[in-house]
Design a protein around this motif. Structure first.
Motif, short mmCIF file in Angstrom:
data_model
loop_
_atom_site.label_atom_id
_atom_site.label_comp_id
_atom_site.label_asym_id
_atom_site.label_seq_id
_atom_site.Cartn_x
_atom_site.Cartn_y
_atom_site.Cartn_z
N LEU A 184 33.99 -1.15 -11.96
CA LEU A 184 33.04 -1.17 -13.08
C LEU A 184 32.68 -2.57 -13.54
N PRO A 185 33.62 -3.54 -13.65
CA PRO A 185 33.22 -4.89 -14.04
C PRO A 185 32.21 -5.53 -13.10
N LEU A 186 32.23 -5.14 -11.81
CA LEU A 186 31.26 -5.68 -10.85
C LEU A 186 29.89 -5.05 -11.01
N LEU A 187 29.82 -3.95 -11.75
CA LEU A 187 28.54 -3.26 -11.97
C LEU A 187 27.86 -3.72 -13.26
N LYS A 188 28.34 -4.81 -13.85
CA LYS A 188 27.83 -5.26 -15.14
C LYS A 188 26.31 -5.43 -15.18
N PRO A 189 25.67 -6.06 -14.16
CA PRO A 189 24.21 -6.22 -14.25
C PRO A 189 23.46 -4.90 -14.39
N VAL A 190 23.80 -3.91 -13.57
CA VAL A 190 23.07 -2.64 -13.62
C VAL A 190 23.50 -1.82 -14.84
N VAL A 191 24.77 -1.93 -15.26
CA VAL A 191 25.22 -1.19 -16.44
C VAL A 191 24.52 -1.70 -17.69
N VAL A 192 24.40 -3.02 -17.82
CA VAL A 192 23.70 -3.59 -18.97
C VAL A 192 22.22 -3.20 -18.93
N LEU A 252 13.66 -6.47 -30.69
CA LEU A 252 14.73 -7.46 -30.68
C LEU A 252 15.73 -7.20 -29.55
N ILE A 253 16.10 -5.95 -29.36
CA ILE A 253 17.05 -5.60 -28.30
C ILE A 253 16.45 -5.91 -26.93
N TYR A 254 15.17 -5.61 -26.77
CA TYR A 254 14.54 -5.89 -25.47
C TYR A 254 14.46 -7.40 -25.22
N LEU A 255 14.09 -8.16 -26.24
CA LEU A 255 13.99 -9.61 -26.06
C LEU A 255 15.34 -10.23 -25.74
N MET A 256 16.40 -9.73 -26.37
CA MET A 256 17.73 -10.26 -26.09
C MET A 256 18.25 -9.84 -24.72
N GLY A 257 17.80 -8.69 -24.25
CA GLY A 257 18.36 -8.18 -22.99
C GLY A 257 17.41 -8.20 -21.81
N GLN A 258 16.24 -8.84 -21.95
CA GLN A 258 15.27 -8.78 -20.86
C GLN A 258 15.77 -9.46 -19.59
N ARG A 259 16.56 -10.54 -19.74
CA ARG A 259 17.07 -11.21 -18.54
C ARG A 259 18.07 -10.32 -17.81
N TYR A 260 18.83 -9.50 -18.55
CA TYR A 260 19.74 -8.57 -17.91
C TYR A 260 18.98 -7.46 -17.20
N ILE A 261 17.87 -7.02 -17.80
CA ILE A 261 17.06 -5.98 -17.18
C ILE A 261 16.50 -6.46 -15.85
N ILE A 262 15.95 -7.67 -15.84
CA ILE A 262 15.40 -8.23 -14.60
C ILE A 262 16.49 -8.42 -13.56
N ALA A 263 17.65 -8.94 -14.00
CA ALA A 263 18.76 -9.17 -13.05
C ALA A 263 19.26 -7.84 -12.49
N GLY A 264 19.38 -6.83 -13.34
CA GLY A 264 19.87 -5.55 -12.88
C GLY A 264 18.93 -4.85 -11.93
N MET A 265 17.62 -5.03 -12.14
CA MET A 265 16.64 -4.39 -11.27
C MET A 265 16.54 -5.06 -9.92
N THR A 266 16.84 -6.37 -9.85
CA THR A 266 16.63 -7.11 -8.61
C THR A 266 17.91 -7.45 -7.86
N SER A 267 19.07 -7.47 -8.54
CA SER A 267 20.29 -7.94 -7.90
C SER A 267 20.71 -7.06 -6.74
N GLY A 268 20.50 -5.75 -6.86
CA GLY A 268 20.87 -4.87 -5.76
C GLY A 268 20.09 -5.18 -4.50
N ALA A 269 18.80 -5.44 -4.65
CA ALA A 269 17.97 -5.77 -3.49
C ALA A 269 18.32 -7.12 -2.93
N VAL A 270 18.66 -8.10 -3.81
CA VAL A 270 19.01 -9.43 -3.32
C VAL A 270 20.32 -9.41 -2.55
N LYS A 271 21.33 -8.68 -3.10
CA LYS A 271 22.60 -8.62 -2.42
C LYS A 271 22.52 -7.83 -1.14
N GLY A 272 21.66 -6.81 -1.10
CA GLY A 272 21.53 -6.01 0.11
C GLY A 272 20.89 -6.80 1.21
#
Length: 272
Positions: A184-192, A252-272
């Motif tokens: 679960l700690p390794l799933l932080k980008p997609v969980v966030v 406010l929540i979206y502005l604070m978390g937008q970088r996590y949203i982008i990272a979570g959407m793209t990190s799976g494809a980058v790592k794959g």
């Protein structure tokens, strides 16, 4: 030179579209600071004087403090519950790719596209005595978020090496402890990512609360705005202030978390 011009045009188009999306919000903010007469036309002209008292009236008359904490409870609890259930399910489906598990996986993600049968859902809510309860709304919102959450987490789990599972098992780690402490700690980008998206979706939910909450003291902010609009629909300054206060937490929540949203959407494809 041609590529620079194309990049400039693309950036200009992106800015133009962004400004167009920003216009409705700006319209609401401007009219929330006008008096009743000036806000009647819902124009873009600036107010003669800033009427900050509109927000005080909305908070008091619209019971926004109570509905704010209700929305916070529904959104927060349903997000945590939905992610906990979805993460465990996605992990089992991804690590044990049997025909039965694949069937259950595709059966669950069908919920992304399938419409909700509110007649059957109402019968279930009545049978379980969850109608007009805060627990019922939390469960409904959590279950509603499961298909999309399972879909995203399932794809991300494939990027986590199986060797970590094997090492944990060799060390005598129980399955649930293995998942929650190692995987679960390794799933932080997609969980966030799904946490922010599900929180915003639950915060903006209107239909479930409208159908299954009868007591006004249990209403979330969306339903409070709906009721406030019915009472003050001629007072567009108050309605606008109500909308601003309701949408501000989500922005406010979206502005604070937008970088996590982008990272979570793209990190799976980058790592794959």
């Amino acid at each position: 030179m041609g590529k620079s011009i194309q990049a400039l045009l693309r950036n200009g188009l992106a800015w133009l579209l962004s400004l167009l999306m920003f216009v409705p919000l700006l319209l609401i903010v401007i009219n929330s600071l006008k008096d009743q007469v000036q806000a009647g036309s819902m124009g873009m002209d600036l107010p003669d004087r800033l009427h900050w008292s509109n927000y005080a009236v909305v908070i008091e008359q619209g019971k926004l403090l109570q509905s704010f904490f209700n929305s916070l409870l529904y959104s927060g609890a349903s997000t945590v519950l939905g992610i906990a259930l979805s993460a465990v399910a996605a992990y089992i489906f991804a690590r044990n790719a049997t025909k039965l598990h694949r069937f259950f996986y595709f059966f669950i993600i069908l919920g992304i596209a399938m419409p909700v049968n509110f007649v059957t859902l109402t019968k279930v809510m009545q049978f379980t005595h969850l109608n007009n309860t805060q627990l019922g709304i939390i469960i409904l919102l959590a279950v509603h978020s499961i298909p999309f959450t399972v879909f995203l987490i399932y794809g991300f789990i494939g990027t986590v090496p199986r060797e970590l599972d094997e090492a944990g098992i060799m060390d005598g780690c129980p399955p649930f402890k293995l998942f929650f402490l190692i995987v679960l700690p390794l799933l932080k980008p997609v969980v966030v990512t799904v946490g922010i998206l599900n929180f915003m979706g639950a915060w903006n939910d209107f239909v479930h609360s409208l159908y299954y909450l009868n007591s006004s003291d249990k209403w979330p902010m969306t339903l409070a705005v709906y009721n406030f609009f019915g009472r003050y629909q001629v007072n567009w300054n108050l309605v606008s202030a109500d909308i601003v206060l309701t949408t501000l937490p989500v922005i406010l929540i979206y502005l604070m978390g937008q970088r996590y949203i982008i990272a979570g959407m793209t990190s799976g494809a980058v790592k794959g």
